[in-house]
Write a protein that holds these residues in place. Structure first.
Motif, PDB file in Angstrom:
ATOM      1  N   ARG A 124      -2.550 -56.556 -15.314  1.00  0.00           N
ATOM      2  CA  ARG A 124      -2.041 -55.528 -14.954  1.00  0.00           C
ATOM      3  C   ARG A 124      -0.568 -55.317 -14.642  1.00  0.00           C
ATOM      4  O   ARG A 124       0.037 -56.306 -14.051  1.00  0.00           O
ATOM      5  CB  ARG A 124      -2.796 -54.836 -13.509  1.00  0.00           C
ATOM      6  N   CYS A 125       0.062 -54.174 -15.132  1.00  0.00           N
ATOM      7  CA  CYS A 125       1.416 -54.107 -15.226  1.00  0.00           C
ATOM      8  C   CYS A 125       1.615 -53.307 -13.799  1.00  0.00           C
ATOM      9  O   CYS A 125       1.167 -52.254 -13.276  1.00  0.00           O
ATOM     10  CB  CYS A 125       1.782 -53.128 -16.192  1.00  0.00           C
ATOM     11  N   ARG A 126       2.698 -53.657 -13.071  1.00  0.00           N
ATOM     12  CA  ARG A 126       3.010 -53.002 -11.586  1.00  0.00           C
ATOM     13  C   ARG A 126       3.880 -51.974 -11.713  1.00  0.00           C
ATOM     14  O   ARG A 126       3.670 -51.071 -10.992  1.00  0.00           O
ATOM     15  CB  ARG A 126       3.744 -54.221 -10.720  1.00  0.00           C
ATOM     16  N   ALA A 127       4.455 -51.982 -13.109  1.00  0.00           N
ATOM     17  CA  ALA A 127       5.453 -50.571 -13.204  1.00  0.00           C
ATOM     18  C   ALA A 127       4.634 -49.409 -13.433  1.00  0.00           C
ATOM     19  O   ALA A 127       4.837 -48.393 -13.259  1.00  0.00           O
ATOM     20  CB  ALA A 127       6.346 -51.090 -14.270  1.00  0.00           C
ATOM     21  N   CYS A 128       3.766 -49.740 -14.687  1.00  0.00           N
ATOM     22  CA  CYS A 128       2.953 -48.394 -15.258  1.00  0.00           C
ATOM     23  C   CYS A 128       1.373 -48.254 -14.727  1.00  0.00           C
ATOM     24  O   CYS A 128       0.738 -47.247 -14.766  1.00  0.00           O
ATOM     25  CB  CYS A 128       3.274 -48.188 -16.747  1.00  0.00           C
ATOM     26  N   GLY A 129       1.034 -49.320 -14.184  1.00  0.00           N
ATOM     27  CA  GLY A 129      -0.344 -49.421 -13.817  1.00  0.00           C
ATOM     28  C   GLY A 129      -1.364 -49.797 -14.912  1.00  0.00           C
ATOM     29  O   GLY A 129      -2.510 -49.749 -14.646  1.00  0.00           O
ATOM     30  N   SER A 130      -1.042 -49.997 -16.107  1.00  0.00           N
ATOM     31  CA  SER A 130      -1.748 -50.155 -17.360  1.00  0.00           C
ATOM     32  C   SER A 130      -2.673 -51.553 -17.042  1.00  0.00           C
ATOM     33  O   SER A 130      -1.789 -52.409 -16.601  1.00  0.00           O
ATOM     34  CB  SER A 130      -1.259 -49.876 -18.525  1.00  0.00           C
ATOM     35  N   THR A 131      -3.841 -51.714 -17.448  1.00  0.00           N
ATOM     36  CA  THR A 131      -4.376 -53.036 -17.699  1.00  0.00           C
ATOM     37  C   THR A 131      -4.580 -53.386 -19.080  1.00  0.00           C
ATOM     38  O   THR A 131      -4.756 -52.606 -20.038  1.00  0.00           O
ATOM     39  CB  THR A 131      -5.716 -53.126 -16.889  1.00  0.00           C
ATOM     40  N   PHE A 132      -4.332 -54.753 -19.407  1.00  0.00           N
ATOM     41  CA  PHE A 132      -4.365 -55.230 -20.813  1.00  0.00           C
ATOM     42  C   PHE A 132      -4.759 -56.670 -20.897  1.00  0.00           C
ATOM     43  O   PHE A 132      -4.829 -57.412 -19.917  1.00  0.00           O
ATOM     44  CB  PHE A 132      -3.149 -55.219 -21.319  1.00  0.00           C
TER      45      PHE A 132
END
Length: 72
Positions: free
Chosen positions: A7-15
């Motif tokens: 999960r990206c802390r900057a934009c909140g997306s998961t990948f």
């Protein structure tokens, strides 16, 4: 090859990232290019088959460790 969820802390997306286990702890950038990511704890689903074959049936009886006789 194993897949790891992030999960990206900057934009909140998961990948997901597919990589060898030897590289499991390497950092991963999100698809938008942010570097502040965190690896998520993944759960594993376990089904009743293994390599396409069914598991052997459970023995009938009183349950317990050896049919109930040693647990009384």
């Amino acid at each position: 090859m194993p897949r790891y969820d992030y999960r990206c802390r900057a934009c909140g997306s998961t990948f997901e990232v597919s990589r060898p286990m030897i590289n499991a702890s390497d950092p991963a950038s999100c698809p938008d290019g942010h570097d502040d990511t965190v690896k998520l704890l993944s759960t594993v689903a376990v089904t009743g088959t293994s390599r396409g074959t069914a598991l052997p049936p459970k023995p009938a009886g009183g349950g317990g460790c050896c049919g109930g006789g040693c647990c009384s």
